[in-house]
Design an enzyme around this catalytic site. Structure first.
Site, PDB file in Angstrom:
ATOM      1  N   ASP A 103      60.974  20.739 -15.131  1.00  0.00           N
ATOM      2  CA  ASP A 103      61.220  19.803 -14.373  1.00  0.00           C
ATOM      3  C   ASP A 103      60.250  18.942 -12.956  1.00  0.00           C
ATOM      4  O   ASP A 103      59.438  19.657 -12.466  1.00  0.00           O
ATOM      5  CB  ASP A 103      61.992  20.199 -12.729  1.00  0.00           C
ATOM      6  CG  ASP A 103      64.005  20.687 -14.226  1.00  0.00           C
ATOM      7  OD1 ASP A 103      63.992  19.996 -14.786  1.00  0.00           O
ATOM      8  OD2 ASP A 103      64.817  21.648 -13.326  1.00  0.00           O
TER       9      ASP A 103
HETATM   10  N1  URA Z   1      65.435  25.138 -15.888  1.00  0.00           N
HETATM   11  C1  URA Z   1      65.029  24.347 -15.091  1.00  0.00           C
HETATM   12  O1  URA Z   1      66.415  24.643 -13.860  1.00  0.00           O
HETATM   13  N2  URA Z   1      63.739  23.686 -14.748  1.00  0.00           N
HETATM   14  C2  URA Z   1      63.393  23.519 -15.827  1.00  0.00           C
HETATM   15  O2  URA Z   1      62.258  23.258 -15.131  1.00  0.00           O
HETATM   16  C3  URA Z   1      62.672  24.444 -16.832  1.00  0.00           C
HETATM   17  C4  URA Z   1      64.273  25.518 -16.413  1.00  0.00           C
END
Ligand code: URA
Length: 247
Positions: free
Chosen positions: A103
């Protein structure tokens, strides 16, 4: 390994797969000096391909591990003009892309390559390698909640597969917990959604490891070339990984 001609042309980075198909149909592609107008014609790495009489230069495969900072998109471009992970690779000329995604607000280990087969191998749901995250979450996690994380959490896209969870520390004053969570699935925002489902909002998230691979020695935004040995180990991990044996 044999691959479709249009795929090989597209992977060389000169055009898209659709346009590569047009080039073949228009009679502009030769393999070992012979005109090929057939879509799906199979070639191997020893074949010489020419497009418009110009030999195709095969791009060397490159593999990097990056310490992705927060505030960066895991993509090669962004329609809103935000910074993307490949912006950090100013001295790399190959057509690289991230394997999977973290993310915008998540930091940590991210693999970057131009090897589509390697990416598919690592991303395949059957092969998925363990990914270890460290999360700072709101509230104090209970033993039952740790068990729930490990057994499976009901999300809108189904119950999560068995995982490993461990509370590293609590901050009683701030009412937060630091939790290590290891999962092998790769659903969208999975870690954040798992914690949210049990009432603990994630305040900070970092991917510490993909398999054995971490970001030791790197600062956010930095990357290094993976050794041949590390690439082989990742491949072997994906090929032999049967997570059912481990949980
Ligand atoms: N899980 C999440 O919620 N975000 C990420 O970036 C990776 C795994």
């Amino acid at each position: 390994m044999q691959q479709r001609l249009q795929k090989v042309i597209a992977q060389a980075g000169i055009t898209s797969r659709r346009k590569a198909e047009d080039l073949i149909l228009e009679g502009k592609v030769k393999v070992n000096g012979k005109l090929i107008k057939e879509l799906g014609f199979k070639v191997s790495s020893s074949d010489t391909i020419e497009v418009n009489e110009i030999p195709l230069i095969k791009e060397e495969k490159v593999y990097f591990v990056m310490y992705k900072p927060t505030g960066v998109i895991s993509a090669v471009s962004d329609d809103k003009g935000r910074k993307v992970v490949t912006d950090f690779f100013t001295d790399v000329k190959e057509r690289i892309f991230p394997i999977g995604r973290l993310d915008y607000d998540t930091s940590g280990v991210l693999l970057i390559t131009n090897d589509g087969d390697f990416s598919n191998l690592l991303m395949h749901p059957k092969h998925e390698i363990d990914k270890q995250y460290i999360a700072k979450v709101e509230g104090m996690l209970t033993k039952q909640e740790v068990n729930q994380l490990e057994k499976g959490i009901k999300l809108v896209d189904g119950i999560t597969a068995p995982a490993k969870a461990k509370v590293i520390s609590f901050d009683r004053k701030k009412q937060t917990s630091i939790v290590q969570l290891t999962i092998h699935e790769g659903r969208n925002r999975q870690v954040r959604r798992m914690f949210e489902a049990i009432g603990h909002k994630v305040k900070k998230l970092k991917r510490e490891k993909i398999g054995f691979l971490g970001v030791e020695g790197l600062r956010p935004g930095e990357y290094r070339v993976l050794s041949i040995h590390e690439v082989k180990r990742l491949r072997a991990l994906a090929q032999t990984n049967d997570w059912r044996l481990k949980y």
